[in-house]
Write an enzyme that holds these catalytic residues in place. Structure first.
Site, PDB file in Angstrom:
ATOM      1  N   ILE A  92      10.793 -15.315   5.768  1.00 23.25           N
ATOM      2  CA  ILE A  92       9.962 -14.132   5.594  1.00 23.25           C
ATOM      3  C   ILE A  92       8.998 -14.031   6.768  1.00 23.25           C
ATOM      4  O   ILE A  92       8.351 -15.016   7.127  1.00 23.25           O
ATOM      5  CB  ILE A  92       9.148 -14.221   4.283  1.00 23.25           C
ATOM      6  CG1 ILE A  92      10.078 -14.473   3.103  1.00 23.25           C
ATOM      7  CG2 ILE A  92       8.324 -12.960   4.068  1.00 23.25           C
ATOM      8  CD1 ILE A  92       9.376 -15.032   1.895  1.00 23.25           C
ATOM      9  N   CYS A  93       8.928 -12.849   7.337  1.00 20.89           N
ATOM     10  CA  CYS A  93       7.981 -12.625   8.416  1.00 20.89           C
ATOM     11  C   CYS A  93       6.751 -11.947   7.825  1.00 20.89           C
ATOM     12  O   CYS A  93       6.715 -10.738   7.648  1.00 20.89           O
ATOM     13  CB  CYS A  93       8.611 -11.752   9.498  1.00 20.89           C
ATOM     14  SG  CYS A  93       7.480 -11.314  10.816  1.00 20.89           S
TER      15      CYS A  93
END
Lengths: 153, 342
Positions: A92-93
């Site tokens: 996840i960014c």
């Protein structure tokens, strides 16, 4: 030192047991103070309506000073949501998991943030550089230096 | 099944949920005197400019580890030099700890059927004995004891009947007998009214020696060093002066000094009676060092696997980057020129 993180996690767990998780978030397993699993579901009108995703938290001994490593679980038939900030390997960014992590955040507050990240998404699409990233991504997303550029979703 | 249900020992941990849900305000109070980083009761609380407080060690550790320069709660800019010990909070915590144990006990008793009866008992005394009598009797004794304890030794020289006069110069009320001495000393003497003298003398007796002692100790704070400019020998000397181990390479020495500075300075943020001994801090440091080296063994194993797996990919990327390097410099220059033109 393990005791700082385990004491803090113990308290978070107690709170989850006593007060329950917010709507759409469920604790799946917390057998130790290293890895916890949660399921999250976006409530209400959303492109992810009635889809359940599994989140994995991995804690380092100096949690909460260092951020937990949070990924979507992509094994055993579980899938990561199709989202511009979520890679197909589950990474996840999100800035709060990286350089904007703050030790006052908790496991539940991270879940809520990710839930709202999904809720505010209008169109299901993978990150632009998904294939390239997934090919070389390290096992731990904390070793990736993400560039946070998009505040809209 | 979770650790929570599996290990009964862990359930002994105290947290705001010890209070029943009806006592929401007690839960809030219990949460308010806890550090939001470690969720324990504040240990040597310090406040930032934004007003948020943390355990000294927690916030110092956070600032050092994440090199963040803002408040973890509100992200307002914050520096280590902004940290101020919050002694009021510390006092509240040390009073609350025993108080909460007592209240939790009462709250648990309350859950039992005896509840109703005790409530009745409580409401009894006001109706029968009359509430006004006891407090008033109490307050007079309290006043009396306070007065006598407030009066410093030399204040007893003035009898209550001593007539006070206002000093023509400083307007302070001075006993008639002392007015000349007062004026001769340029109104500098504290022989104003016995009242103000009392408070002044009392303040100095409270603040004087104690704060002096504290200042003396806080002078001993371990400053941060410009580690890069120090030679290994100088670093060793510094550590030796602090009574610490001098083994290990440069990075180990630096880490040891940094950790010690953090432990030591955090300890100084506590009031004298809560401080740890130097020996205890040294033990904490040793424990930290041994734990710090332990997990190192695992890390390379993961990394090497990863490196091996993608070695061809990495090689290719490195090659590609090398080729690209030269033209990149050129484009950069062009960009700079462009921005200057604008």
């Amino acid at each position: 030192m393990a005791s700082i993180s385990s004491r803090r996690l113990q308290k978070e767990l107690t709170e989850i047991h006593m007060e329950g998780c917010p709507v759409g978030i469920t604790l799946v397993k917390a057998d130790d103070f290293e890895t916890w699993w949660f399921t999250i579901e976006v409530m209400g009108e959303s492109v992810y309506r009635s889809e359940v995703y599994t989140l994995q938290f991995r804690f380092e001994p100096n949690y909460p000073i260092s951020a937990p490593a949070v990924t979507f679980v992509v094994t055993d038939g579980r899938k990561a949501p199709l989202h511009p900030h979520v890679y197909s390997n589950g990474h996840i960014c999100a800035s709060i998991l990286g350089n904007e992590w703050s030790p006052v955040l908790s496991v539940v507050s991270v879940c809520i943030t990710l839930q709202s990240m999904l809720a505010s998404c209008k169109k299901k699409e993978p990150p632009v550089d998904n294939d390239r990233y997934v090919r070389t991504a390290p096992d731990n997303p904390k070793k990736t230096r993400f560039v946070y550029h998009d505040d809209t979703v | 099944m979770s650790v929570w249900t599996m290990n009964p020992k862990l359930q002994a941990i105290e947290d705001p949920t010890d209070f029943p849900p009806e006592a929401k305000s007690l839960q809030q109070l219990d949460a308010a005197v806890r550090c939001s980083i470690c969720s324990e009761f504040f240990d040597g609380p310090v406040s930032l400019q934004c007003g948020h407080s943390f355990c000294s060690l927690c916030i110092r550790n956070t600032m050092a580890t994440t090199s963040q320069s803002h408040c973890p709660t509100c992200r307002a800019p914050a520096k280590e030099s902004h940290l101020r010990p919050n002694s009021l909070l510390e006092d509240i915590v040390s009073a609350w700890k025993p108080a909460r144990a007592y209240i939790v006990k009462l709250a648990k008793q309350d859950d039992q059927p005896a509840r109703k009866k005790r409530r009745l008992d409580e409401s009894d005394p006001p109706s029968s004995a009359g509430p006004s009598r006891t407090p008033s009797a109490n307050s007079t004794t309290v006043e009396r004891t306070q007065l006598s304890s407030l009066l410093p030794m030399d204040a007893h020289r003035y009898k209550a009947s001593d007539s006070l006069v206002a000093c023509p110069l400083c307007k302070a009320e001075v006993p008639m007998d002392n007015i000349n001495y007062h004026i001769d000393s340029g109104c500098a003497t504290s022989l104003q009214s016995p009242k103000s003298q009392n408070s002044k003398a009392q303040w100095s007796s409270i603040m004087g020696p104690k704060s002096k002692g504290k200042e003396k100790e806080s002078d001993d704070r371990v400053p941060k060093l410009a580690y890069d400019t120090l030679t290994q020998k100088q670093l060793r000397e510094r550590l030796e002066r602090l009574g610490l181990l001098t083994t290990g390479d440069h990075s180990v020495l630096v880490a040891r000094h940094q950790q010690w500075a953090m432990l030591w300075n955090a300890n100084l943020d506590k009031s004298t009676e809560h401080r740890e001994s130097k020996e205890k801090l040294r033990r904490t440091l040793r424990k930290w060092e041994s734990e710090r080296h332990a997990p190192r063994k695992e890390k390379p194993a993961v990394d090497s696997g990863h490196l091996k797996k993608y070695s061809s990919e990495f090689k290719r990327l490195t090659e590609a980057a090398r080729v690209n390097k030269a033209p990149l410099v050129g484009t950069e220059e062009v960009v700079v020129v462009d921005s200057e033109d604008l």
